[in-house]
Design a protein around this motif. Structure first.
Motif, PDB file in Angstrom:
ATOM      1  N   GLN A 175       0.618   4.061  -2.998  1.00 34.95           N
ATOM      2  CA  GLN A 175       0.172   5.414  -2.654  1.00 34.95           C
ATOM      3  C   GLN A 175       1.247   6.457  -2.966  1.00 34.95           C
ATOM      4  N   SER A 176       2.502   6.082  -2.849  1.00 33.40           N
ATOM      5  CA  SER A 176       3.581   7.029  -3.094  1.00 33.40           C
ATOM      6  C   SER A 176       3.999   7.106  -4.559  1.00 33.40           C
ATOM      7  N   GLU A 205       0.821  -1.211   0.000  1.00 29.25           N
ATOM      8  CA  GLU A 205       0.000   0.000   0.000  1.00 29.25           C
ATOM      9  C   GLU A 205       0.857   1.265   0.000  1.00 29.25           C
ATOM     10  N   HIS A 206       1.919   1.267   0.784  1.00 28.31           N
ATOM     11  CA  HIS A 206       2.803   2.438   0.859  1.00 28.31           C
ATOM     12  C   HIS A 206       3.406   2.756  -0.510  1.00 28.31           C
TER      13      HIS A 206
END
Length: 372
Positions: A351-352, A347-348
């Motif tokens: 999202q980035s 997810e990180h």
């Protein structure tokens, strides 16, 4: 299908080579195909895979080794083949040599991309002066200006170009670097370090990556805890000096120099901590891959930009702090830092904007001219 001429592959697999390969593996190769200019007669990193993916490699001598032959072969190549390419994509860490762009402009390759992969001079004073000279005229030869980070753009380009530079993320394949228990056990068994606390560093053996400081930290650590071990993965100009430092400090039992490795995922999985004391970086691919693996990271301040600190298990320290303080930080992290959860990592990265499957479309659009 359009053909792109790519410069940036060297004999040693490093950060720039990884960036190129990550995009090459994931683009739609029915629309875009790469060929590679290689300034060495030796095989470059990933050469077998480059050929298997449909690319061609063209080898010529390094400018520093045989300048007359380098100029002759390079000019002949562009004269004979430039018309085959719609794009040239030049991946470099310094503007000390922009001959590829000059010849691409001279022989009519319409889209000429220069891509900055560093935020400071990695070379000596002469190449630094050449960089500053070419920085003033780069706008005459390139049509598109890319950088891996705002810091890399700011160092690489004059202000009037920096403001229009495209920041293209050094995106990675997160799944390919995800933690693997079997890989961890295999590496640690090979080393005989099943019960040790293993610290790792992956990168070119070069002053920029600062493995010399890592050995200073290790010397301080061994005085506190003889269960620690250090692995240096990579090769480079500093190898002999690092081996001498290991011998001089009596660290032969505690440090393993692994050389170039293809199974980076397994090596990252074998580490309990990733030590990253770089002096400077453009955007650190090795640290990104370590985070994709979830291993705790201890890095020098201001080297991993805030926007690419994906995980919570990262600690930053100033290189102004002595090795003993870094050793204490390792001991603290050993007590309570754990691997990041794989689902959170995924997810990180998404999202980035640093997961390759989620950014390759933008890359393709820029190559094809579908996005300004």
């Amino acid at each position: 299908m359009i053909k792109v001429l790519v410069f940036g592959m060297t004999e040693t697999p490093g950060g720039v080579e990884s960036v190129i390969m990550n995009y090459y593996r994931h683009i739609d190769r029915t629309r875009i195909q790469f060929d590679f200019l290689c300034n060495s007669y030796e095989k470059v990193a990933y050469e077998a895979e480059l050929l298997a993916l449909g690319g061609h490699t063209f080898h010529f001598p390094a400018r520093s080794k045989n300048y007359p032959r380098y100029r002759l072969e390079l000019k002949c190549f562009f004269r004979e083949h430039a018309a085959e390419y719609a794009v040239i994509w030049v991946n470099i860490c310094s503007l000390a040599n922009i001959d590829y762009l000059k010849l691409a402009a001279q022989y009519g390759i319409p889209k000429r991309i220069i891509h900055s992969h560093s935020s400071a001079n990695m070379d000596g004073r002469l190449r630094g002066l050449l960089h500053q000279h070419n920085k003033k005229q780069i706008g005459r030869f390139a049509t598109d200006f890319w950088a891996c980070s705002a810091e890399a753009a700011g160092w690489f380009y004059p202000s009037e170009i920096c403001s229009q530079a495209v920041i293209l993320h050094n995106a990675i394949d997160v799944q390919c670097m995800a933690y693997d228990e079997n890989g961890r056990e295999n590496i640690r068994r090979q080393l005989g370090w099943q019960n040790q606390f293993v610290i790792g560093n992956v990168g070119r053996l070069h002053f920029e990556k600062n493995q010399r400081f890592a050995l200073e930290v290790m010397a301080a650590l061994v005085r506190k805890d003889r269960s620690v071990r250090l692995v240096l993965v990579g090769q480079g100009e500093d190898e002999s000096e690092l081996r001498e430092q290991i011998f001089r400090k009596g660290l032969q039992e505690y440090v393993y120099m692994a050389g170039v490795q293809s199974n980076i995922r397994d090596w990252l999985s074998s580490f309990d901590l990733f030590l990253f004391p770089s002096v400077f970086e453009g955007l650190p691919v090795a640290a990104m891959e370590a985070q994709a693996n979830g291993v705790p990271v201890l890095a020098s301040e201001d080297v991993i930009p805030d926007e690419v600190r994906m995980n919570k298990n990262i600690k930053m320290l100033s290189l102004q702090q002595p090795p003993e303080i870094w050793a204490e930080a390792v001991c603290e992290m050993k007590e309570w830092f754990v691997r990041e959860n794989p689902e959170d990592i995924w997810e990180h990265f998404i999202q980035s904007g640093y997961e390759i499957e989620h950014v390759k479309d933008e890359f393709e659009q820029r190559i094809l001219g579908e996005k300004a």
